[in-house]
Write a protein that holds these residues in place. Structure first.
Motif, PDB file in Angstrom:
ATOM      1  N   LEU A  47       0.833  -1.216   0.009  1.00  0.00           N
ATOM      2  CA  LEU A  47      -0.120   0.102  -0.074  1.00  0.00           C
ATOM      3  C   LEU A  47       0.805   1.159   0.041  1.00  0.00           C
ATOM      4  O   LEU A  47       0.674   2.189  -0.776  1.00  0.00           O
ATOM      5  CB  LEU A  47      -1.025   0.131   1.317  1.00  0.00           C
ATOM      6  N   ARG A  48       1.859   1.317   0.703  1.00  0.00           N
ATOM      7  CA  ARG A  48       2.844   2.359   0.752  1.00  0.00           C
ATOM      8  C   ARG A  48       3.484   2.680  -0.691  1.00  0.00           C
ATOM      9  O   ARG A  48       3.366   3.701  -1.006  1.00  0.00           O
ATOM     10  CB  ARG A  48       3.884   2.099   1.725  1.00  0.00           C
ATOM     11  N   PHE A  49       3.695   1.477  -1.587  1.00  0.00           N
ATOM     12  CA  PHE A  49       4.372   1.905  -2.780  1.00  0.00           C
ATOM     13  C   PHE A  49       3.236   2.263  -3.841  1.00  0.00           C
ATOM     14  O   PHE A  49       3.222   2.897  -4.561  1.00  0.00           O
ATOM     15  CB  PHE A  49       4.972   0.376  -3.043  1.00  0.00           C
ATOM     16  N   PHE A  50       1.994   1.402  -3.485  1.00  0.00           N
ATOM     17  CA  PHE A  50       0.946   1.911  -4.384  1.00  0.00           C
ATOM     18  C   PHE A  50       0.534   3.282  -4.595  1.00  0.00           C
ATOM     19  O   PHE A  50       0.415   4.040  -5.664  1.00  0.00           O
ATOM     20  CB  PHE A  50      -0.349   1.050  -4.273  1.00  0.00           C
ATOM     21  N   PHE A  51       0.337   3.842  -3.223  1.00  0.00           N
ATOM     22  CA  PHE A  51      -0.201   5.308  -2.836  1.00  0.00           C
ATOM     23  C   PHE A  51       0.745   6.480  -3.504  1.00  0.00           C
ATOM     24  O   PHE A  51       0.557   7.314  -3.729  1.00  0.00           O
ATOM     25  CB  PHE A  51      -0.790   5.381  -1.689  1.00  0.00           C
ATOM     26  N   ILE A  52       2.014   5.818  -3.891  1.00  0.00           N
ATOM     27  CA  ILE A  52       2.862   6.922  -4.532  1.00  0.00           C
ATOM     28  C   ILE A  52       2.577   7.158  -5.933  1.00  0.00           C
ATOM     29  O   ILE A  52       2.710   8.030  -6.552  1.00  0.00           O
ATOM     30  CB  ILE A  52       4.110   6.349  -4.395  1.00  0.00           C
ATOM     31  N   HIS A  53       1.900   6.017  -6.489  1.00  0.00           N
ATOM     32  CA  HIS A  53       1.737   6.156  -8.036  1.00  0.00           C
ATOM     33  C   HIS A  53      -0.057   6.302  -8.546  1.00  0.00           C
ATOM     34  O   HIS A  53      -0.642   5.871  -7.723  1.00  0.00           O
ATOM     35  CB  HIS A  53       2.092   4.674  -8.681  1.00  0.00           C
ATOM     36  N   ARG A  54       0.070   6.904  -9.712  1.00  0.00           N
ATOM     37  CA  ARG A  54      -1.448   7.029 -10.045  1.00  0.00           C
ATOM     38  C   ARG A  54      -1.029   7.042 -11.604  1.00  0.00           C
ATOM     39  O   ARG A  54      -0.187   7.548 -12.214  1.00  0.00           O
ATOM     40  CB  ARG A  54      -2.169   8.329  -9.643  1.00  0.00           C
ATOM     41  N   LEU A  55      -2.126   6.743 -12.378  1.00  0.00           N
ATOM     42  CA  LEU A  55      -1.937   6.825 -14.027  1.00  0.00           C
ATOM     43  C   LEU A  55      -1.822   8.204 -14.315  1.00  0.00           C
ATOM     44  O   LEU A  55      -2.672   9.151 -13.725  1.00  0.00           O
ATOM     45  CB  LEU A  55      -3.243   6.286 -14.603  1.00  0.00           C
ATOM     46  N   ALA A  56      -1.251   8.396 -15.341  1.00  0.00           N
ATOM     47  CA  ALA A  56      -1.129   9.968 -15.980  1.00  0.00           C
ATOM     48  C   ALA A  56      -2.432  10.340 -16.361  1.00  0.00           C
ATOM     49  O   ALA A  56      -3.347   9.290 -17.255  1.00  0.00           O
ATOM     50  CB  ALA A  56      -0.081   9.978 -17.079  1.00  0.00           C
TER      51      ALA A  56
END
Length: 404
Positions: A391-400
């Motif tokens: 979750l820590r890793f996921f929430f750094i990223h979002r689709l452009a």
């Protein structure tokens, strides 16, 4: 270890399977185990019935399955829609299992009650139908929350996987929704996602299309954030998660792969067994069928270095399919859980310093979800918390925005 003769038999069985000669392939595999009996009846690839495009139905508030079936291997190479492996071969393969001792059946796979809602539903499109469980945290008031898709391993179900990973508890704390697709025994007798079947390795077809359709429907129904959709899985579920990252990079902003396998490296049961073993599959000396696949979806990978169900070198093979994310000068960190496993974490960052590819090697761990709860099957409580780190890793990223 499997000797050279048995390895040759597996290679010949692979060749025969690709040629469509399933009975001959089965005979070759049985020849490796003289005491085995005849061929069992193949399972049904998908359940039959009328389907309707993009429908979603809530069934009830309770799980339709309270306990997983007796566990064999959550990697799921023992059965497929083509052929089944005789019991004697299966028993021999089981000798390769490692890691912590797990009960053959989780007697009470239920997560501690959370204040949110954990609802059962069903999704149907033109490919097929799958049930699911959806956790919505109590803090949801209609806002655009992230969505995490969790793919269980073989013999598991959504309740078991939720209990073992404790993802619903974290979702309650960090405000996200969690979707648990369920693989039925009608699709695979061990409830494995069919990562090793060609028809389930493509975009717009097979299981990937069914799974990809689920979050789209959930997002539309609940108004969730379509730029923050993530997918993670264990073993066979992890293999399917990386398949989704390869085939639907426009849907998933990041992927978590725990004890998984590369995408597109197996097209048959003998292929799958070889890849799982780590030395006789296409990437273990034969023609590499998966080498052409690559994804730029940020990935976090976990694997125990004493996993004898899915060989640890598969973690490197998975990472190789995300090679575009690798940067020179990756950081390497050594750590240890108090009274638990040590680990090595290798991280590749982008120009902004955000991690794009993380690979966790858990020292002394077998084929189990790191840091999981014993309330679920295939968990190792004394490892680093894979759910929390994902979750820590996921929430750094979002689709452009250009991908939406």
């Amino acid at each position: 270890m499997i000797d050279a003769t048995m390895t040759k038999r597996m290679e010949e069985a692979t060749r025969l399977t690709r040629a469509g000669k399933l009975q001959e392939a089965m005979a070759v595999l049985q020849g490796a185990i003289p005491e085995s009996s005849g061929v069992e009846t193949p399972d049904t690839a998908y359940s039959e019935g009328n389907t309707f495009d993009g429908t979603c139905e809530v069934i009830d508030e309770e799980s339709t399955e309270s306990n997983p079936e007796p566990a064999k291997s959550p990697a799921g190479a023992f059965t497929s829609g083509d052929i089944k492996v005789p019991a004697a071969w299966r028993d021999k393969w089981m000798k390769f299992r490692g890691g912590i001792v797990q009960p053959e059946q989780a007697p009470s796979a239920s997560e501690e009650p959370q204040p949110g809602t954990f609802t059962a539903g069903r999704f149907t499109n033109h490919v097929g139908t799958r049930d699911y469980k959806l956790y919505i945290p109590s803090g949801y008031t209609g806002q655009a929350l992230p969505l995490v898709v969790m793919l269980h391993g073989c013999t598991q179900n959504p309740d078991d996987f939720a209990a073992g990973t404790q993802m619903n508890r974290l979702a309650e704390e960090q405000l996200c929704c969690v979707l648990y697709p369920a693989q039925p025994a009608t699709a695979n007798t061990s409830k494995c996602w069919n990562w090793f079947k060609t028809e389930d390795q493509q975009r717009e077809g097979g299981e990937p299309e069914i799974i990809a359709g689920m979050p789209r429907q959930i997002i539309a129904t609940h108004g969730l954030d379509k730029s923050r959709v993530y997918v993670a899985g264990l073993s066979a579920g992890a293999a399917m998660a990386t398949t989704l990252a390869m085939t639907y990079p426009d849907l998933f902003a990041a992927v978590g792969v725990h004890s998984g396998l590369p995408h597109g490296v197996a097209q048959s049961l003998p292929d799958a067994l070889g890849v799982m073993q780590g030395g006789t599959g296409p990437l273990g000396g034969g023609k590499s069928k998966g080498a052409s696949w690559a994804s730029e979806v940020p990935a976090i990978i976990f694997h125990g270095d004493r996993d004898t169900t899915v060989h640890p070198r598969n973690a490197d093979r998975v990472a190789a399919q995300y090679s575009k994310l690798r940067q020179a000068g990756a950081s390497v960190e050594q750590g240890k859980v108090v009274n638990g496993h040590g680990y090595t974490r290798t991280t590749h960052h982008n120009a902004k310093g955000n991690p794009q590819l993380e690979q966790w090697r858990i020292h002394g761990a077998g084929h189990a979800w790191s840091g999981g709860s014993t309330k679920g099957s295939y968990t190792d409580p004394i490892g680093p918390d894979a759910s929390k780190e994902m979750l820590r890793f996921f929430f750094i990223h979002r689709l452009a925005s250009s991908q939406l």
